[in-house]
Design an enzyme around this catalytic site. Structure first.
Site, PDB file in Angstrom:
ATOM      1  N   GLU A   1     -11.016  -2.244  -1.985  1.00 44.16           N
ATOM      2  CA  GLU A   1     -10.269  -3.484  -1.724  1.00 44.16           C
ATOM      3  C   GLU A   1     -11.116  -4.672  -2.163  1.00 44.16           C
ATOM      4  O   GLU A   1     -12.196  -4.895  -1.632  1.00 44.16           O
ATOM      5  CB  GLU A   1      -9.950  -3.618  -0.224  1.00 44.16           C
ATOM      6  CG  GLU A   1      -9.141  -2.482   0.365  1.00 44.16           C
ATOM      7  CD  GLU A   1      -7.658  -2.569   0.042  1.00 44.16           C
ATOM      8  OE1 GLU A   1      -7.258  -3.534  -0.653  1.00 44.16           O
ATOM      9  OE2 GLU A   1      -6.908  -1.669   0.452  1.00 44.16           O
TER      10      GLU A   1
ATOM     11  N   ARG B   1     -10.659   2.826  -0.229  1.00 44.33           N
ATOM     12  CA  ARG B   1      -9.975   1.886  -1.114  1.00 44.33           C
ATOM     13  C   ARG B   1     -10.967   0.808  -1.541  1.00 44.33           C
ATOM     14  O   ARG B   1     -11.606   0.192  -0.682  1.00 44.33           O
ATOM     15  CB  ARG B   1      -8.810   1.186  -0.390  1.00 44.33           C
ATOM     16  CG  ARG B   1      -7.840   2.133   0.286  1.00 44.33           C
ATOM     17  CD  ARG B   1      -6.560   2.322  -0.488  1.00 44.33           C
ATOM     18  NE  ARG B   1      -5.762   3.366   0.141  1.00 44.33           N
ATOM     19  CZ  ARG B   1      -4.535   3.204   0.614  1.00 44.33           C
ATOM     20  NH1 ARG B   1      -3.952   2.028   0.511  1.00 44.33           N
ATOM     21  NH2 ARG B   1      -3.881   4.220   1.147  1.00 44.33           N
TER      22      ARG B   1
ATOM     23  N   SER C   1       2.928   3.152   6.759  1.00 50.95           N
ATOM     24  CA  SER C   1       4.046   3.141   5.826  1.00 50.95           C
ATOM     25  C   SER C   1       4.363   4.565   5.424  1.00 50.95           C
ATOM     26  O   SER C   1       3.517   5.453   5.510  1.00 50.95           O
ATOM     27  CB  SER C   1       3.761   2.249   4.618  1.00 50.95           C
ATOM     28  OG  SER C   1       2.694   2.771   3.892  1.00 50.95           O
TER      29      SER C   1
ATOM     30  N   ARG D   1      -6.279   0.167  12.387  1.00 47.04           N
ATOM     31  CA  ARG D   1      -5.349  -0.933  12.697  1.00 47.04           C
ATOM     32  C   ARG D   1      -4.651  -0.691  14.034  1.00 47.04           C
ATOM     33  O   ARG D   1      -4.437  -1.625  14.802  1.00 47.04           O
ATOM     34  CB  ARG D   1      -4.324  -1.082  11.573  1.00 47.04           C
ATOM     35  CG  ARG D   1      -4.986  -1.578  10.305  1.00 47.04           C
ATOM     36  CD  ARG D   1      -3.975  -2.196   9.397  1.00 47.04           C
ATOM     37  NE  ARG D   1      -4.605  -2.567   8.134  1.00 47.04           N
ATOM     38  CZ  ARG D   1      -3.923  -2.877   7.059  1.00 47.04           C
ATOM     39  NH1 ARG D   1      -2.601  -2.860   7.076  1.00 47.04           N
ATOM     40  NH2 ARG D   1      -4.552  -3.223   5.956  1.00 47.04           N
TER      41      ARG D   1
ATOM     42  N   GLU E   1       0.654  -4.668   9.337  1.00 47.80           N
ATOM     43  CA  GLU E   1       1.245  -3.389   8.932  1.00 47.80           C
ATOM     44  C   GLU E   1       0.380  -2.259   9.481  1.00 47.80           C
ATOM     45  O   GLU E   1      -0.800  -2.186   9.191  1.00 47.80           O
ATOM     46  CB  GLU E   1       1.300  -3.312   7.404  1.00 47.80           C
ATOM     47  CG  GLU E   1       1.876  -2.004   6.898  1.00 47.80           C
ATOM     48  CD  GLU E   1       1.538  -1.747   5.428  1.00 47.80           C
ATOM     49  OE1 GLU E   1       1.747  -2.649   4.595  1.00 47.80           O
ATOM     50  OE2 GLU E   1       1.051  -0.636   5.131  1.00 47.80           O
TER      51      GLU E   1
ATOM     52  N   ARG F   1      -8.237  -7.233   7.998  1.00 43.35           N
ATOM     53  CA  ARG F   1      -7.517  -5.971   8.236  1.00 43.35           C
ATOM     54  C   ARG F   1      -7.757  -4.919   7.147  1.00 43.35           C
ATOM     55  O   ARG F   1      -7.134  -3.865   7.161  1.00 43.35           O
ATOM     56  CB  ARG F   1      -6.021  -6.247   8.388  1.00 43.35           C
ATOM     57  CG  ARG F   1      -5.377  -6.840   7.160  1.00 43.35           C
ATOM     58  CD  ARG F   1      -3.913  -7.168   7.420  1.00 43.35           C
ATOM     59  NE  ARG F   1      -3.216  -7.473   6.193  1.00 43.35           N
ATOM     60  CZ  ARG F   1      -3.306  -8.622   5.532  1.00 43.35           C
ATOM     61  NH1 ARG F   1      -4.077  -9.588   5.997  1.00 43.35           N
ATOM     62  NH2 ARG F   1      -2.648  -8.820   4.420  1.00 43.35           N
ATOM     63  N   HIS F   2      -8.631  -5.240   6.182  1.00 44.36           N
ATOM     64  CA  HIS F   2      -8.946  -4.271   5.130  1.00 44.36           C
ATOM     65  C   HIS F   2     -10.421  -3.897   5.151  1.00 44.36           C
ATOM     66  O   HIS F   2     -11.276  -4.763   5.260  1.00 44.36           O
ATOM     67  CB  HIS F   2      -8.645  -4.858   3.739  1.00 44.36           C
ATOM     68  CG  HIS F   2      -7.195  -5.011   3.464  1.00 44.36           C
ATOM     69  ND1 HIS F   2      -6.537  -6.205   3.654  1.00 44.36           N
ATOM     70  CD2 HIS F   2      -6.277  -4.131   3.008  1.00 44.36           C
ATOM     71  CE1 HIS F   2      -5.265  -6.043   3.316  1.00 44.36           C
ATOM     72  NE2 HIS F   2      -5.073  -4.792   2.924  1.00 44.36           N
TER      73      HIS F   2
HETATM   74  P1  AMO Z   1      -0.516   2.763   2.529  1.00 43.52           P
HETATM   75  O1  AMO Z   1      -1.246   2.466   1.277  1.00 43.52           O
HETATM   76  O2  AMO Z   1       0.488   1.745   2.982  1.00 43.52           O
HETATM   77  O3  AMO Z   1       0.312   4.119   2.389  1.00 43.52           O
HETATM   78  O4  AMO Z   1      -1.544   3.062   3.689  1.00 43.52           O
HETATM   79  C1  AMO Z   1      -1.109   3.526   4.938  1.00 43.52           C
HETATM   80  C2  AMO Z   1      -1.751   2.745   6.061  1.00 43.52           C
HETATM   81  O5  AMO Z   1      -3.162   2.871   5.979  1.00 43.52           O
HETATM   82  C3  AMO Z   1      -3.788   1.680   6.427  1.00 43.52           C
HETATM   83  N1  AMO Z   1      -4.639   1.138   5.362  1.00 43.52           N
HETATM   84  C4  AMO Z   1      -5.814   0.514   5.560  1.00 43.52           C
HETATM   85  N2  AMO Z   1      -6.487   0.220   6.674  1.00 43.52           N
HETATM   86  C5  AMO Z   1      -7.658  -0.438   6.549  1.00 43.52           C
HETATM   87  N3  AMO Z   1      -8.198  -0.808   5.372  1.00 43.52           N
HETATM   88  C6  AMO Z   1      -7.566  -0.528   4.223  1.00 43.52           C
HETATM   89  N4  AMO Z   1      -8.125  -0.895   3.063  1.00 43.52           N
HETATM   90  C7  AMO Z   1      -6.310   0.156   4.281  1.00 43.52           C
HETATM   91  N5  AMO Z   1      -5.418   0.585   3.356  1.00 43.52           N
HETATM   92  C8  AMO Z   1      -4.425   1.168   4.034  1.00 43.52           C
HETATM   93  C9  AMO Z   1      -2.679   0.705   6.773  1.00 43.52           C
HETATM   94  C10 AMO Z   1      -1.494   1.253   6.017  1.00 43.52           C
HETATM   95  O6  AMO Z   1      -0.268   0.927   6.628  1.00 43.52           O
HETATM   96  N6  AMO Z   1       0.269   7.526   1.152  1.00 43.52           N
HETATM   97  C11 AMO Z   1       0.857   6.378   1.837  1.00 43.52           C
HETATM   98  C12 AMO Z   1       1.384   6.742   3.192  1.00 43.52           C
HETATM   99  C13 AMO Z   1       2.584   7.669   3.138  1.00 43.52           C
HETATM  100  O7  AMO Z   1       3.572   7.277   2.500  1.00 43.52           O
HETATM  101  O8  AMO Z   1       2.510   8.762   3.719  1.00 43.52           O
HETATM  102  C14 AMO Z   1      -0.205   5.299   1.936  1.00 43.52           C
HETATM  103  O9  AMO Z   1      -1.372   5.508   1.757  1.00 43.52           O
HETATM  104  O10 AMO Z   1      -2.459   0.778   8.167  1.00 43.52           O
END
Ligand code: AMO
Length: 439
Positions: A223, A221, A365, A413, A362, A229-230
């Protein structure tokens, strides 16, 4: 011609095997010089290997000239071979040490080492990450990744026992799944491709083959925000199940978390104690609240949000204070969720979605997915996406698509929670964020 580097040593023991019961026994060890303490007539070497630390005592009056000169040339992180006799020593850590007989430096480290592995000199996150390979040698940091090994094994074991098939989906993809802004473009021959943000579309498609699938893999991502946390590259644990709804997959998720915690407690007592962490088995079922109930709780705390607004860091902090544990939030507004999430039949403004939280963080999800092609096309358009770009995915919905549901769990996480670290970078070997591409 093949030239081999001759092994000028034999290893009989690793550091963690040196116990008082071995007293009097000769041992041969290899490892790194963690620290040298010089008390004049006697030197103490802390020898470190992957298993831990062991004290080596070197009394000058008992050593040959060769050993003495090796001893005097010793520096931090040198790779050494040691021969000695195990001896009970009440003053040593663990009540035992090895009395040095022979010492050979197998490979010198350049001095001075730019980073203190003993931890006596405190270091900020940036310094730590700049010298990550040295930072990882600290026993407590190494412990994090031993716990991660247990957690990953526990996750695989859990899914295999439950009849899931492990899948590996492409990481180079043609379309966004989790919003266009966070995409990393890749030059793919003559075309533009992207790094996968999640396995979303593929895992959904694969339910029509295997019914229950899971994947543990890296996702990407872009970000923009720099938070604790990202990161740009994270490890996600994903599942997708045919003939299932959000409640079925929430049930799988909470049982998985409970299993991982049990396994870490069982296998990593030493690592947890190094990290100063006490883990307790979790009580199921976890509490479940709807988005609407959470809006009410926020209102009670003086934070007024319009129905439909997403929770930001501030809101999650408030909720985390009120629920200092694992809990689910369900039924988010449809417009706040991605196109693949199923709107509720009786109230399409609300979706069959959920997040798993730990306090303010979080962790996961997921939800029930749209399984009807025309609804999915409509949802794509509502989110400003062009169904034409999802042609091959949409086609699968014409070939017999079961009702299905799933989730994505941020493995890093989860590791933050298991090891009580507050910055996600600490639980990733070589983290990537907006400002860090090296080491
Ligand atoms: P979402 O975008 O909420 O859902 O991502 C799911 C989980 O992935 C982790 N996460 C991250 N951890 C660290 N750095 C990041 N940049 C980052 N982005 C996400 C989080 C988050 O809760 N496809 C859906 C999931 C689904 O519905 O099956 C999805 O990607 O812990």
């Amino acid at each position: 011609m093949v030239v081999l580097v001759k092994k000028a040593w034999v290893r009989t023991h690793v550091a963690r095997q040196i116990k008082p019961e071995l007293s009097g026994q000769e041992v041969h060890m290899v490892g790194w010089v963690h620290e040298v303490r010089d008390l004049g007539g006697i030197k103490f070497i802390m020898l470190r290997d992957a298993s831990g630390l062991c004290q080596i005592s070197a009394k000058r009056s008992e050593l040959t000239q060769d050993v003495l000169s090796a001893l005097d040339g010793l520096g931090s992180e040198d790779v050494v071979y040691v021969r000695g006799i195990v001896s009970e020593e009440p003053k040593a850590r663990l009540g035992v040490e090895v009395k040095l007989k022979e010492l050979r430096i197998l490979n010198k480290a350049r001095q001075p080492i730019p980073y203190d592995v003993t931890g006596k000199v405190p270091a900020g996150m940036d310094t730590r990450l700049n010298h990550r390979i040295l930072d990882l040698r600290k026993p407590e940091n190494k412990a994090i990744f031993r716990i991660a090994t247990t957690a990953l094994r526990a996750i695989r074991e859990f899914f295999l026992k439950e009849g899931f098939v492990e899948v590996r989906t492409p990481k180079i993809i043609a379309t966004a799944t989790e919003g266009g802004a966070a995409l990393f473009p890749v030059q793919y021959f003559e075309r533009r491709a992207y790094l996968a943000q999640s396995p979303q579309l593929y895992k959904e498609q694969l339910t029509t083959v295997f019914e229950k699938v899971f994947e543990i893999g890296p996702f990407f991502r872009a970000e923009e925000s720099h938070t604790r946390r990202h990161v740009s590259e994270f490890t996600s644990v994903d599942i997708e199940m045919a003939f299932a709804d959000l409640y079925d997959v929430m049930n799988v998720l909470e049982r998985l978390i409970a299993h991982v915690i049990d396994e870490v407690i069982k296998n990593n007592a030493e690592e947890l104690s190094l990290l100063n962490v006490t883990l307790k088995p979790i009580q199921l079922p976890l509490k479940r609240f709807t988005y609407k109930e959470m809006l009410e709780e926020l209102r009670m705390e003086g934070r007024e949000l319009e129905w439909g607004e997403d929770f930001g860091t501030e809101e999650n902090r408030i909720l985390g204070r009120r629920h200092p544990y694992y809990y689910f939030i369900t039924h988010f507004p449809t417009k706040a969720k991605p196109f693949y999430i199923q709107p509720c039949e009786d109230d399409p403004e609300v979706s069959e979605s959920f997040d798993l939280m730990y306090q303010w963080l979080e962790l996961a999800s997921g939800g029930t997915r749209v399984s009807d092609r025309s609804l999915l096309e409509r949802r794509l358009r509502e989110q400003g996406l062009n169904p034409e770009s999802f042609k091959s995915h949409l086609a699968v919905f014409d070939y017999g698509m079961p009702v299905h549901a799933g989730w994505g769990l941020g493995f890093d996480r989860l590791m933050m929670v298991l090891t009580k670290r507050t910055n996600i970078r600490e639980v990733i070997l070589f983290p990537r964020d907006r400002f860090r591409l090296e080491p």
